[in-house]
Scaffold this active site. Sequence first.
Site, PDB file in Angstrom:
ATOM      1  CB  SER A 109      -9.937  31.702 -37.629  1.00 36.77           C
ATOM      2  OG  SER A 109      -9.137  32.159 -38.672  1.00 36.77           O
ATOM      3  CB  SER A 110     -11.793  33.009 -42.709  1.00 36.28           C
ATOM      4  OG  SER A 110     -10.667  33.845 -42.584  1.00 36.28           O
ATOM      5  CB  CYS A 111      -6.974  30.230 -41.203  1.00 36.01           C
ATOM      6  SG  CYS A 111      -7.099  29.645 -39.510  1.00 36.01           S
ATOM      7  CE1 TYR A 138      -5.630  29.885 -33.484  1.00 32.33           C
ATOM      8  CE2 TYR A 138      -6.574  30.438 -35.609  1.00 32.33           C
ATOM      9  CZ  TYR A 138      -6.523  30.621 -34.250  1.00 32.33           C
ATOM     10  OH  TYR A 138      -7.358  31.525 -33.639  1.00 32.33           O
ATOM     11  CE  LYS A 142      -9.555  29.014 -33.042  1.00 32.98           C
ATOM     12  NZ  LYS A 142     -10.331  29.343 -31.835  1.00 32.98           N
ATOM     13  CG  HIS A 181      -3.889  38.731 -36.803  1.00 37.61           C
ATOM     14  ND1 HIS A 181      -4.510  38.617 -35.586  1.00 37.61           N
ATOM     15  CD2 HIS A 181      -3.770  37.476 -37.273  1.00 37.61           C
ATOM     16  CE1 HIS A 181      -4.761  37.343 -35.333  1.00 37.61           C
ATOM     17  NE2 HIS A 181      -4.316  36.636 -36.336  1.00 37.61           N
TER      18      HIS A 181
HETATM   19  N1  LIG Z   1      -7.973  38.473 -34.397  1.00 36.68           N
HETATM   20  C1  LIG Z   1      -8.463  38.079 -35.551  1.00 36.68           C
HETATM   21  O1  LIG Z   1      -8.215  38.668 -36.618  1.00 36.68           O
HETATM   22  C2  LIG Z   1      -9.368  36.905 -35.614  1.00 36.68           C
HETATM   23  C3  LIG Z   1      -9.877  36.564 -36.847  1.00 36.68           C
HETATM   24  C4  LIG Z   1     -10.719  35.497 -36.945  1.00 36.68           C
HETATM   25  C5  LIG Z   1     -11.040  34.776 -35.815  1.00 36.68           C
HETATM   26  N2  LIG Z   1     -10.535  35.121 -34.623  1.00 36.68           N
HETATM   27  C6  LIG Z   1     -10.896  34.258 -33.480  1.00 36.68           C
HETATM   28  O2  LIG Z   1     -11.400  34.950 -32.371  1.00 36.68           O
HETATM   29  C7  LIG Z   1     -10.997  34.297 -31.163  1.00 36.68           C
HETATM   30  C8  LIG Z   1     -10.351  35.318 -30.242  1.00 36.68           C
HETATM   31  O3  LIG Z   1      -9.296  35.977 -30.915  1.00 36.68           O
HETATM   32  P1  LIG Z   1      -8.704  37.371 -30.409  1.00 36.68           P
HETATM   33  O4  LIG Z   1      -8.199  38.060 -31.603  1.00 36.68           O
HETATM   34  O5  LIG Z   1      -9.679  38.018 -29.503  1.00 36.68           O
HETATM   35  O6  LIG Z   1      -7.432  36.860 -29.574  1.00 36.68           O
HETATM   36  P2  LIG Z   1      -6.724  37.568 -28.328  1.00 36.68           P
HETATM   37  O7  LIG Z   1      -6.912  39.036 -28.372  1.00 36.68           O
HETATM   38  O8  LIG Z   1      -5.351  36.998 -28.269  1.00 36.68           O
HETATM   39  O9  LIG Z   1      -7.554  37.006 -27.099  1.00 36.68           O
HETATM   40  C9  LIG Z   1      -7.540  35.671 -26.737  1.00 36.68           C
HETATM   41  C10 LIG Z   1      -7.896  35.569 -25.278  1.00 36.68           C
HETATM   42  O10 LIG Z   1      -7.842  34.195 -24.888  1.00 36.68           O
HETATM   43  C11 LIG Z   1      -7.149  34.116 -23.646  1.00 36.68           C
HETATM   44  N3  LIG Z   1      -6.499  32.830 -23.501  1.00 36.68           N
HETATM   45  C12 LIG Z   1      -5.566  32.275 -24.323  1.00 36.68           C
HETATM   46  N4  LIG Z   1      -5.168  31.105 -23.843  1.00 36.68           N
HETATM   47  C13 LIG Z   1      -5.848  30.907 -22.683  1.00 36.68           C
HETATM   48  C14 LIG Z   1      -5.861  29.893 -21.707  1.00 36.68           C
HETATM   49  N5  LIG Z   1      -5.085  28.802 -21.825  1.00 36.68           N
HETATM   50  N6  LIG Z   1      -6.684  30.013 -20.645  1.00 36.68           N
HETATM   51  C15 LIG Z   1      -7.462  31.107 -20.505  1.00 36.68           C
HETATM   52  N7  LIG Z   1      -7.502  32.109 -21.390  1.00 36.68           N
HETATM   53  C16 LIG Z   1      -6.692  32.009 -22.465  1.00 36.68           C
HETATM   54  C17 LIG Z   1      -6.135  35.231 -23.709  1.00 36.68           C
HETATM   55  O11 LIG Z   1      -5.692  35.570 -22.446  1.00 36.68           O
HETATM   56  P3  LIG Z   1      -4.146  36.022 -22.258  1.00 36.68           P
HETATM   57  O12 LIG Z   1      -3.938  37.154 -23.231  1.00 36.68           O
HETATM   58  O13 LIG Z   1      -4.066  36.413 -20.826  1.00 36.68           O
HETATM   59  O14 LIG Z   1      -3.347  34.803 -22.623  1.00 36.68           O
HETATM   60  C18 LIG Z   1      -6.948  36.337 -24.364  1.00 36.68           C
HETATM   61  O15 LIG Z   1      -7.702  37.051 -23.412  1.00 36.68           O
HETATM   62  C19 LIG Z   1     -10.073  33.163 -31.602  1.00 36.68           C
HETATM   63  O16 LIG Z   1     -10.793  31.967 -31.606  1.00 36.68           O
HETATM   64  C20 LIG Z   1      -9.679  33.517 -32.994  1.00 36.68           C
HETATM   65  O17 LIG Z   1      -9.460  32.393 -33.794  1.00 36.68           O
HETATM   66  C21 LIG Z   1      -9.714  36.165 -34.477  1.00 36.68           C
END
Ligand SMILES: NC(=O)c1ccc[n+]([C@@H]2O[C@H](COP(=O)([O-])OP(=O)(O)OC[C@H]3O[C@@H](n4cnc5c(N)ncnc54)[C@H](OP(=O)(O)O)[C@@H]3O)[C@@H](O)[C@H]2O)c1
Length: 314
Positions: A109-111, A138, A142, A181
């Site tokens: 993530s950009s953070c 966080y 990362k 977010h």
């Molecule tokens: N959203 C943003 O704006 C954003 C921006 C930059 C980067 N990212 C990066 O993209 C990645 C995914 O983000 P996202 O937005 O897709 O998040 P998300 O919608 O919350 O999805 C995360 C997934 O990971 C699963 N998970 C979490 N803990 C787990 C565990 N202990 N074992 C197995 N599965 C687990 C969750 O399952 P459950 O829901 O069942 O727990 C969920 O399916 C992250 O690395 C994040 O840093 C996101």
Amino acid sequence: MMDKNAKIYVAGHRGMVGSAILRELQRQGYTNIITRTHKELDLTRQDAVEAFFAAEKPEYVFLAAAKVGGIVANNEALADFMYDNMILEMNVIHAAWQNGCKKLEFLGSSCIYPRLAPQPMKEDCLLTSALEKTNEAYALAKISGLKYCEYLNRQYGTDYISVMPTNLYGPNDNYHPTHSHVLPALIRRFHEAKEQNLPYVTCWGDGSPLREFLYVDDLANLCVFLMNNYSGNETVNAGTGKELTIKELTELVAKVIGYTGEIRWDPSKPNGTPRKLLDVSKATALGWTYKTELEDGIRLTYQDFLNNPMRAER
Ligand SMILES: NC(=O)c1ccc[n+]([C@@H]2O[C@H](COP(=O)([O-])OP(=O)(O)OC[C@H]3O[C@@H](n4cnc5c(N)ncnc54)[C@H](OP(=O)(O)O)[C@@H]3O)[C@@H](O)[C@H]2O)c1
């Protein structure tokens, strides 16, 4: 290049990013994709992760599972955000390497970049000064994940890469009232304000911070592109290279949703980092660019919100 029948594991396939990667892989004709829900495989459990990798031996891994949250969640649960993410990443990356995974792509993530990094932020500003305090735990987790990929490459000659997206939005987002977010939080608030005919909506801060937003299907397209076309220790930024103020974003969301009341600001609440724009010249030089303009993306996201009432309660 991944063969169309290569065994590919998408970790976190029910999340916003993981589900978009799954859609993109299916769209491009990949046929041998494996997934596990959080319930089936808790990635913070080392023994379970090792057993899964030993049994399945995926050739490629997209690591999109993480404990994710907005400014409130991050700030309230610093220890949990560090522990869960650090241990999850280490388990998955380590088990992938031990079981001969050809290539792994780690989602950061950009953070991870310093709070006051020169803008737009280039990949090489990593670890040059202090992080934003509200999501430091966080970010440190990362940074450890992407560095572990780099160290495996350097020590053992693996081909593990990482990608650092800007703020993402799109289908399957998290619309939790306090733990989401900024963009999904605004969609929910303006939708509810419209439904309840509220005369005004109060938003956090003063609306001045500058932010960038990338539609998650565009990110997924980049993730598959990088898996097939990029190798290197330095991460790759994922964004549009365009920014707008939170105030402008708020007005855009209100317009798409059709909320016509007043928008008020509460400057006693934190703004977060003053400006966050990624330098995306590296991805551009590799031959990739985003496709979805912000207003179009917000329309698609709002449609998804309306079509998935259960998702809105997540
Ligand atoms: N959203 C943003 O704006 C954003 C921006 C930059 C980067 N990212 C990066 O993209 C990645 C995914 O983000 P996202 O937005 O897709 O998040 P998300 O919608 O919350 O999805 C995360 C997934 O990971 C699963 N998970 C979490 N803990 C787990 C565990 N202990 N074992 C197995 N599965 C687990 C969750 O399952 P459950 O829901 O069942 O727990 C969920 O399916 C992250 O690395 C994040 O840093 C996101």
